[in-house]
Design an enzyme around this catalytic site. Sequence first.
Site, PDB file in Angstrom:
ATOM      1  N   GLY A   7      33.983  35.991  21.162  1.00 48.66           N
ATOM      2  CA  GLY A   7      32.901  35.670  22.087  1.00 48.66           C
ATOM      3  C   GLY A   7      32.649  36.819  23.037  1.00 48.66           C
ATOM      4  N   GLY A   9      30.083  37.368  25.239  1.00 46.64           N
ATOM      5  CA  GLY A   9      29.157  37.191  26.350  1.00 46.64           C
ATOM      6  C   GLY A   9      29.633  38.023  27.532  1.00 46.64           C
ATOM      7  N   MET A  11      31.490  37.428  30.189  1.00 48.70           N
ATOM      8  CA  MET A  11      32.906  37.333  30.528  1.00 48.70           C
ATOM      9  C   MET A  11      33.781  37.862  29.401  1.00 48.70           C
ATOM     10  SD  MET A  11      33.430  36.038  33.618  1.00 48.70           S
ATOM     11  CE  MET A  11      34.872  34.993  33.719  1.00 48.70           C
ATOM     12  N   GLY A  12      33.440  37.535  28.168  1.00 50.93           N
ATOM     13  CA  GLY A  12      34.227  37.989  27.032  1.00 50.93           C
ATOM     14  C   GLY A  12      34.276  39.504  26.943  1.00 50.93           C
ATOM     15  N   GLY A 131      36.431  34.457  38.841  1.00 50.47           N
ATOM     16  CA  GLY A 131      36.246  35.837  39.278  1.00 50.47           C
ATOM     17  C   GLY A 131      34.880  36.380  38.932  1.00 50.47           C
ATOM     18  N   LYS A 181      41.196  24.500  37.267  1.00 48.00           N
ATOM     19  CA  LYS A 181      39.917  25.230  37.307  1.00 48.00           C
ATOM     20  C   LYS A 181      38.750  24.293  37.600  1.00 48.00           C
ATOM     21  CE  LYS A 181      36.932  28.619  36.642  1.00 48.00           C
ATOM     22  NZ  LYS A 181      35.670  27.956  36.386  1.00 48.00           N
ATOM     23  N   HIS A 184      38.765  23.657  41.213  1.00 46.96           N
ATOM     24  CA  HIS A 184      38.294  24.908  41.838  1.00 46.96           C
ATOM     25  C   HIS A 184      36.771  24.949  41.854  1.00 46.96           C
ATOM     26  CE1 HIS A 184      36.805  29.067  41.409  1.00 46.96           C
ATOM     27  NE2 HIS A 184      37.818  29.440  42.165  1.00 46.96           N
ATOM     28  N   GLU A 188      34.260  25.100  44.981  1.00 52.92           N
ATOM     29  CA  GLU A 188      33.259  26.172  45.014  1.00 52.92           C
ATOM     30  C   GLU A 188      31.872  25.609  45.318  1.00 52.92           C
ATOM     31  OE1 GLU A 188      31.186  28.381  41.371  1.00 52.92           O
ATOM     32  OE2 GLU A 188      33.315  28.850  41.522  1.00 52.92           O
TER      33      GLU A 188
END
Length: 321
Positions: A7, A9, A11-12, A131, A181, A184, A188
């Site tokens: 992947g 994208g 982030m990947g 992040g 997460k 989180h 957020e």
Amino acid sequence: MQIAILGMGKMGKNIAERLMIGGHQVSVWNRSPEVLQKMRLEKASFIVDQKLIIVRSLDELKSDLIKPRVIWLMLPAGDVIDEVLQDLLIHSIDKNDIIIDGSDEQYEHSEERYRNYERVGLKYLGIGVAGGIHGLENGYSLMVGGNKSAYDYITPILDSLTKPNGGHDYFGTGGAGHFVKMVHAGVEYGMMQSIAEGFGILAKSGYKLNLVDVGNNWQRGSIVSSFLVYMAVSALIKDHNLDQFDGYIESKGEGEWALMAAKQLGVPVPVIEQSLEFRKKSLYDKATQDTFVAKMVAAIRHEFGGHGLHKDKPEKKEDST
């Protein structure tokens, strides 16, 4: 270490690049081959240095990776991951190999996958990744759940991903990492909403305040100083009135899941609930979209995640979170 990232994208790609910079050998695969061809051109130096291997089909991983194979999926949560995992089970992986799901997955799904793969001798990790697009430079926050021995084995990989300012922790078996997460994400949502509302009040006041100066002031010794306030200031520097944003705020589902979990556990979460309702209303209510608050939430999301600016330009469903 050797690792495959599936992947490519936003982030990947960033995770793969950070690992290559850290000295690891990374095999990459993507459902759309055009992305791989572009990467072949842009990251040619890593190929020359034998840090990057472009994988055309998943069955190549069986011979390309030493055992235990480490395969990290950065794909859209849900059915896509199940389909790729099934393909890996048939063609690419053996007992004691390590499968990592780095998507924004529901923790119940991670729990189920963990149990299923443990039965057949595979080691599963569900890792919540935080992040955004700044993780490449700053390091990621990684919330890990699943097989403890797999976590211990991939510690050098996680160390490379979290330097200099990030960190990683193991929170328990099953879906523990994705559960942390998910919560989180709910926090957020509430923090972003509160920051945006504060700037909304400032923008409406009669004092003709310079919002960049206010934000910078809050970042110096204030108890509300934070990465999210920094992102708000960054957005305001580029566009003081946030005119490029139309106040259309999408969400990935984690806030909703956090709310559902809170209700099941009997935990009151009015801030998270109201921030989620505000996002939902921004999808259809023009009056909400036109508020400075909605534009600020959208601007902060764009700053840390590269999310879309306009509802007539919807976010592309890439192989990332």
